[in-house]
Write an enzyme that holds these catalytic residues in place. Structure first.
Site, PDB file in Angstrom:
ATOM      1  CG  ASP A  93      45.086  36.386  33.826  1.00  0.00           C
ATOM      2  OD1 ASP A  93      45.760  37.410  33.673  1.00  0.00           O
ATOM      3  OD2 ASP A  93      43.942  36.255  33.352  1.00  0.00           O
ATOM      4  CD  GLU A 118      49.727  40.551  36.337  1.00  0.00           C
ATOM      5  OE1 GLU A 118      49.933  40.231  35.156  1.00  0.00           O
ATOM      6  OE2 GLU A 118      48.820  41.326  36.686  1.00  0.00           O
ATOM      7  CG  ASP A 181      51.968  39.958  32.256  1.00  0.00           C
ATOM      8  OD1 ASP A 181      50.994  39.266  32.613  1.00  0.00           O
ATOM      9  OD2 ASP A 181      51.944  41.198  32.188  1.00  0.00           O
ATOM     10  CB  ILE A 183      46.984  36.862  30.423  1.00  0.00           C
ATOM     11  CG1 ILE A 183      46.662  35.410  30.077  1.00  0.00           C
ATOM     12  CG2 ILE A 183      46.215  37.797  29.475  1.00  0.00           C
ATOM     13  CD1 ILE A 183      45.180  35.116  29.939  1.00  0.00           C
ATOM     14  CG  ASP A 184      51.191  42.529  29.077  1.00  0.00           C
ATOM     15  OD1 ASP A 184      50.794  43.135  30.095  1.00  0.00           O
ATOM     16  OD2 ASP A 184      51.748  43.089  28.122  1.00  0.00           O
ATOM     17  CB  THR A 186      43.974  40.545  32.230  1.00  0.00           C
ATOM     18  OG1 THR A 186      45.222  39.952  32.559  1.00  0.00           O
ATOM     19  CG2 THR A 186      42.860  39.604  32.649  1.00  0.00           C
ATOM     20  CG  HIS A 280      46.386  50.369  31.441  1.00  0.00           C
ATOM     21  ND1 HIS A 280      46.381  49.088  30.937  1.00  0.00           N
ATOM     22  CD2 HIS A 280      45.596  50.336  32.542  1.00  0.00           C
ATOM     23  CE1 HIS A 280      45.615  48.324  31.686  1.00  0.00           C
ATOM     24  NE2 HIS A 280      45.120  49.057  32.662  1.00  0.00           N
ATOM     25  CB  SER A 304      49.121  42.935  25.667  1.00  0.00           C
ATOM     26  OG  SER A 304      49.264  42.577  24.305  1.00  0.00           O
ATOM     27  CE  LYS A 307      50.786  49.065  24.327  1.00  0.00           C
ATOM     28  NZ  LYS A 307      49.636  48.344  24.820  1.00  0.00           N
ATOM     29  NE  ARG A 321      53.221  50.732  30.273  1.00  0.00           N
ATOM     30  CZ  ARG A 321      52.091  50.063  30.155  1.00  0.00           C
ATOM     31  NH1 ARG A 321      51.536  49.914  28.965  1.00  0.00           N
ATOM     32  NH2 ARG A 321      51.509  49.529  31.200  1.00  0.00           N
ATOM     33  CG  ASP A 333      53.092  44.920  32.776  1.00  0.00           C
ATOM     34  OD1 ASP A 333      52.449  44.005  32.231  1.00  0.00           O
ATOM     35  OD2 ASP A 333      52.730  45.465  33.841  1.00  0.00           O
TER      36      ASP A 333
HETATM   37  N1  LIG Z   1      46.952  52.237  36.080  1.00  0.00           N
HETATM   38  C1  LIG Z   1      47.810  51.630  35.299  1.00  0.00           C
HETATM   39  N2  LIG Z   1      48.728  52.344  34.622  1.00  0.00           N
HETATM   40  C2  LIG Z   1      49.607  51.755  33.796  1.00  0.00           C
HETATM   41  N3  LIG Z   1      49.620  50.420  33.563  1.00  0.00           N
HETATM   42  C3  LIG Z   1      48.741  49.676  34.219  1.00  0.00           C
HETATM   43  C4  LIG Z   1      47.786  50.228  35.097  1.00  0.00           C
HETATM   44  N4  LIG Z   1      47.035  49.232  35.576  1.00  0.00           N
HETATM   45  C5  LIG Z   1      47.503  48.111  35.009  1.00  0.00           C
HETATM   46  N5  LIG Z   1      48.524  48.390  34.196  1.00  0.00           N
HETATM   47  C6  LIG Z   1      49.369  47.482  33.459  1.00  0.00           C
HETATM   48  O1  LIG Z   1      49.120  47.570  32.062  1.00  0.00           O
HETATM   49  C7  LIG Z   1      49.202  46.257  31.546  1.00  0.00           C
HETATM   50  C8  LIG Z   1      48.448  46.152  30.275  1.00  0.00           C
HETATM   51  O2  LIG Z   1      49.258  46.671  29.301  1.00  0.00           O
HETATM   52  P1  LIG Z   1      48.836  47.854  28.383  1.00  0.00           P
HETATM   53  O3  LIG Z   1      48.673  49.099  29.165  1.00  0.00           O
HETATM   54  O4  LIG Z   1      49.859  47.881  27.323  1.00  0.00           O
HETATM   55  O5  LIG Z   1      47.453  47.346  27.817  1.00  0.00           O
HETATM   56  S1  LIG Z   1      46.208  48.168  27.414  1.00  0.00           S
HETATM   57  O6  LIG Z   1      46.410  48.582  26.027  1.00  0.00           O
HETATM   58  O7  LIG Z   1      45.999  49.312  28.246  1.00  0.00           O
HETATM   59  O8  LIG Z   1      45.108  47.231  27.584  1.00  0.00           O
HETATM   60  C9  LIG Z   1      48.600  45.445  32.630  1.00  0.00           C
HETATM   61  O9  LIG Z   1      49.098  44.152  32.500  1.00  0.00           O
HETATM   62  P2  LIG Z   1      48.157  42.903  32.911  1.00  0.00           P
HETATM   63  O10 LIG Z   1      47.737  43.108  34.350  1.00  0.00           O
HETATM   64  O11 LIG Z   1      49.138  41.799  32.742  1.00  0.00           O
HETATM   65  O12 LIG Z   1      47.037  42.866  31.948  1.00  0.00           O
HETATM   66  C10 LIG Z   1      49.095  46.091  33.892  1.00  0.00           C
HETATM   67  O13 LIG Z   1      50.280  45.564  34.370  1.00  0.00           O
HETATM   68 MG   LIG Z   2      50.896  42.897  32.185  1.00  0.00          MG
HETATM   69 MG   LIG Z   3      49.053  39.874  33.391  1.00  0.00          MG
HETATM   70 MG   LIG Z   4      47.114  41.878  35.701  1.00  0.00          MG
END
Ligand SMILES: Nc1ncnc2c1ncn2[C@@H]1O[C@H](COP(=O)(O)OS(=O)(=O)O)[C@@H](OP(=O)(O)O)[C@H]1O
Ligand SMILES: [Mg+2]
Ligand SMILES: [Mg+2]
Ligand SMILES: [Mg+2]
Length: 396
Positions: A93, A118, A181, A183-184, A186, A280, A304, A307, A321, A333
């Protein structure tokens, strides 16, 4: 070939979860051969607005993807750290953010550089972060060296910290801001599944450019009706600039192909994407919406903004979502993913049908959730979402 079992295994091997209730009708042969690239379009990049920015963004995201692939291959538990909000962060990241920030600033020297990203370097500046910082610096330098040109100087640890902290801009409605982002997904990255390097450009609060590098996304469709493909190749680069359509190419370079969202107008034929992580996005709410719409296929769960990429080329018709109460969405995101989908002919909105507003700083304040689909399905999707949300509210 082509049984539900083998197809499901094929998807799982690529980090794509398919609901367990998924059954293919007996006798239907499932071929994974895609047709999205049947008529490749060659793009005359130099005549496009933002062509300089797009070239720099593609280069930055592709190099960052190379860095991430290296780390994911050799992922050690020690490379995964916990941030103050308990979410995971890895050397990749930080490395990806440093690399993208460094490349953009270097390739576009004549423009004021503002980046909303991020990660920040706080933990790396502590005594306990020194080994991690050295590892990140090595990764960044190795990736730059692998570019094959001698034009990059070796970065010091201080330069890496500075490049990461370039991402501290607040964004907003005035001027230009890159949105990254690094790494979206992670959690998906750490699991060995899907993730994306997501880079967007805001101009006066609107997204005008987006690049999504998805190193683990198959070049062939991942939709529920995907066909057999002779290719197991993975690694996609999606990109779009405002008014010019959305395109995809292989991450390791290939002819670019214009992509379009699906033309399906019957929800019964539609399939939908949602977060892999139930924390999420409410899987229960999506399932109730899907039922109201008459969607037959089970959810396709991948991590991520991959999608958005998959939806932009018609692998599925809908992305739902619905974060749980209290979570605030961030612009990184959704910025890159939303322009890729809208330039592919889709619509991205909040659960009430309002367009996403990227002009308010790093948060995206959305009503209840984010929904994405094509123009034909949007009215019935909005109706189903409204009904499902009302039902949920009255059951509380
Ligand atoms: N509690 C909660 N609710 C909603 N979203 C959240 C939450 N926590 C994190 N995140 C964000 O979700 C990003 C990951 O994307 P996705 O939700 O599409 O991925 S996943 O399918 O659930 O793994 C993830 O992105 P990254 O942190 O870049 O991985 C977060 O920004
Ligand atoms: Mg993200
Ligand atoms: Mg990220
Ligand atoms: Mg993150």
């Amino acid at each position: 070939m082509g049984t539900a079992t083998t197809t499901r295994q094929w998807l799982r091997g690529r980090g794509i979860g398919v609901g367990s209730e998924w059954r293919l009708n007996k006798g239907i042969s499932v071929s994974r051969r895609r047709c999205w690239c049947s008529s490749p379009l060659t793009l005359v990049v130099s005549s496009m607005p933002y062509h300089k920015e797009l070239a720099a963004a593609n280069k930055a995201a592709t190099l960052a993807a190379r860095l991430c692939q290296k780390v994911q291959k050799a992922l050690l538990q020690s490379d995964v750290h916990s941030k103050s909000d308990k979410s995971p962060v890895t050397v990749a990241d930080y490395g990806s953010q440093a690399l993208v920030s460094y490349i953009l600033e270097r390739e576009l020297p004549s423009e004021p550089f503002s980046l909303v990203a991020e990660e920040d370097s706080g933990d790396l500046r502590k005594e306990s972060g020194q080994d991690t910082l050295k590892r990140i610096t090595e990764l960044v330098n190795d990736t730059l060296a692998s570019e094959g040109s001698n034009s990059f100087s070796t970065l010091t640890t201080d330069e890496v910290l500075r490049a990461i902290d370039n991402g501290k801009s607040e964004g907003g409605s005035v001027g230009r801001h890159w949105v990254l982002d690094p790494i979206d997904g992670t959690k998906g990255f750490v699991r060995g599944d899907q993730y994306a390097i997501a880079l967007g450009l805001l101009h006066e609060g609107k997204v005008v450019l987006g690049v999504l590098a998805c190193p683990n996304l198959p070049l062939a469709s991942i939709g529920h009706n995907q066909q057999h493909s002779s290719s197991n190749e993975v690694g996609c680069l999606f990109f779009a600039t405002v008014g010019d359509g959305a395109y995809m190419q292989a991450l390791n370079g290939s002819t670019q192909t214009r992509v379009h969202v699906t033309a399906i107008d019957n929800p019964e034929e539609a399939s939908f994407f949602e977060s892999f992580e139930a924390a999420h996005s409410s899987h229960d709410l999506s399932s109730s919406i899907a039922e109201k719409l008459g969607v037959k296929a089970p959810p396709v769960r991948i991590d991520s903004q991959a999608k958005y990429g998959a939806l932009s080329r018609g692998d599925g018709a809908i992305y739902l979502r619905f974060p749980h109460k209290g979570y605030r969405e961030k612009i990184w995101d959704h910025a890159a993913g939303s322009i890729v989908v809208s330039e592919a002919g889709g619509i991205v909105s909040d659960a009430a049908g309002n367009p996403l507003d990227f002009s308010k700083g790093k948060f995206l304040d959305v009503a209840s959730g984010i929904i994405v689909t094509n123009q034909k399905l949007m009215p019935s999707l909005l109706k189903a979402v409204k009904e499902a949300l009302n039902e949920k509210a009255s059951s509380l």
